[in-house]
Design a protein around this motif. Sequence first.
Motif, PDB file in Angstrom:
ATOM      1  N   ARG A  85       0.820  -1.206   0.000  1.00 36.10           N
ATOM      2  CA  ARG A  85       0.000   0.000   0.000  1.00 36.10           C
ATOM      3  C   ARG A  85       0.855   1.259   0.000  1.00 36.10           C
ATOM      4  O   ARG A  85       0.578   2.223  -0.720  1.00 36.10           O
ATOM      5  N   VAL A  86       1.925   1.253   0.809  1.00 37.00           N
ATOM      6  CA  VAL A  86       2.817   2.410   0.881  1.00 37.00           C
ATOM      7  C   VAL A  86       3.554   2.596  -0.442  1.00 37.00           C
ATOM      8  O   VAL A  86       3.633   3.707  -0.982  1.00 37.00           O
ATOM      9  N   LEU A  87       4.087   1.483  -0.975  1.00 36.64           N
ATOM     10  CA  LEU A  87       4.860   1.570  -2.214  1.00 36.64           C
ATOM     11  C   LEU A  87       3.994   2.029  -3.384  1.00 36.64           C
ATOM     12  O   LEU A  87       4.448   2.790  -4.245  1.00 36.64           O
ATOM     13  N   GLN A  88       2.750   1.583  -3.430  1.00 41.29           N
ATOM     14  CA  GLN A  88       1.865   1.923  -4.534  1.00 41.29           C
ATOM     15  C   GLN A  88       0.994   3.138  -4.238  1.00 41.29           C
ATOM     16  O   GLN A  88       0.156   3.509  -5.054  1.00 41.29           O
ATOM     17  N   ARG A  89       1.201   3.733  -3.070  1.00 42.42           N
ATOM     18  CA  ARG A  89       0.480   4.943  -2.658  1.00 42.42           C
ATOM     19  C   ARG A  89      -1.030   4.760  -2.738  1.00 42.42           C
ATOM     20  O   ARG A  89      -1.768   5.615  -3.219  1.00 42.42           O
ATOM     21  N   LYS A  90      -1.476   3.637  -2.230  1.00 42.89           N
ATOM     22  CA  LYS A  90      -2.900   3.358  -2.169  1.00 42.89           C
ATOM     23  C   LYS A  90      -3.494   3.996  -0.915  1.00 42.89           C
ATOM     24  O   LYS A  90      -2.788   4.214   0.070  1.00 42.89           O
ATOM     25  N   PRO A  91      -4.768   4.330  -0.919  1.00 41.02           N
ATOM     26  CA  PRO A  91      -5.390   4.931   0.269  1.00 41.02           C
ATOM     27  C   PRO A  91      -5.433   3.943   1.433  1.00 41.02           C
ATOM     28  O   PRO A  91      -5.517   2.728   1.228  1.00 41.02           O
ATOM     29  N   ASP A  92      -5.382   4.477   2.625  1.00 39.65           N
ATOM     30  CA  ASP A  92      -5.427   3.656   3.829  1.00 39.65           C
ATOM     31  C   ASP A  92      -6.874   3.609   4.336  1.00 39.65           C
ATOM     32  O   ASP A  92      -7.347   4.534   4.988  1.00 39.65           O
TER      33      ASP A  92
END
Length: 341
Positions: A302-309
Amino acid sequence: MPAEILLKSNTRLLIVTVNYRTSHLVIECLRSLEPEVRAIPGIQVAIVDNHSGDGSVEKIGAAITAEGWEDWVTLMPSTVNGGFAYGNNYAVRPALQATHPPDYFLLLNPDTQIRPGAIKELLNFMDQHPNVGIAGSSFEEADGKPWPYAFRFPSFISEFESGIRLGLITKLLSRWKVPQTMAPDREQPIDWIPGASMMVRREVFESVGLMDEGYFLYYEETDFCLQAKRAGWSCWYVPQSRIMHILGQSTGVTATNQKPRRLPQYWFDSRRRYFLKNHGWLYAALVDISWLAGFSLWRARRVLQRKPDDDPPQLLEDSIRNSVFLKREIPSQQLLEPHNG
């Protein structure tokens, strides 16, 4: 004082609804039930109030009187907030001990509304299939959108799949994924169904006992369906019985119309209790390893792909803190004060 319920001699079905601070929803649910009750002989309803402390008892009682529902609705106030299993057992237990106990029990959430024919469909199905112990409805959301899901029993494989959230992995492990999309037009056997609308044959309670009150909320219906299966009873999804269901109105945990909240302690306690009780410590440890591994990989991706949390706050930390490596005991139910329910 023990709970009391006066059943008529011809009662075939007792519908049990547990309220916690949702009196307005209970009243609307009763309004939707009235045509079914009037059309089908032998139905009674028990409303258990789980010590709401917000005037729910008075509001529901006043509505029962004003609407003329006294002949088919019994209001049963509890002096403690004992959770979902406790609340349902509060009505089921005395009904089973009655001179003429019902043939069936329908556990029905207060945040539901009955679509026409829903009760009749479940009763007909159970009458025609005497070896079926539990049957559940199909659901739709408040806007009419279908919610066609029932569930497989959770396992260490399903925990990894739900943690990692990767399309390829989900496809490979689809046989073990807990939520299962159901066909809209045919009855199907399934591992377990939500307690929001669950019809139970009386003999199931007589053979496996009441729902486990060691659960406060969550996993109690999963556990109950597992005990029923182990005793030889099957569980079925009956889509012809349609129920409108608004998720998470008492707790907010599963609500879809708000930002995710931090999961409450009782959710982790229920999860741990389910795996320890039914599968033992070693399996529960494997479950925790699978979940933590999958979820950690997801968080990194999620962090690497900048996905929403979109996860509940502190989910990873809470999962570690509540794992069987740090808490080995089978948690017992803890009665909560109303503001924590």
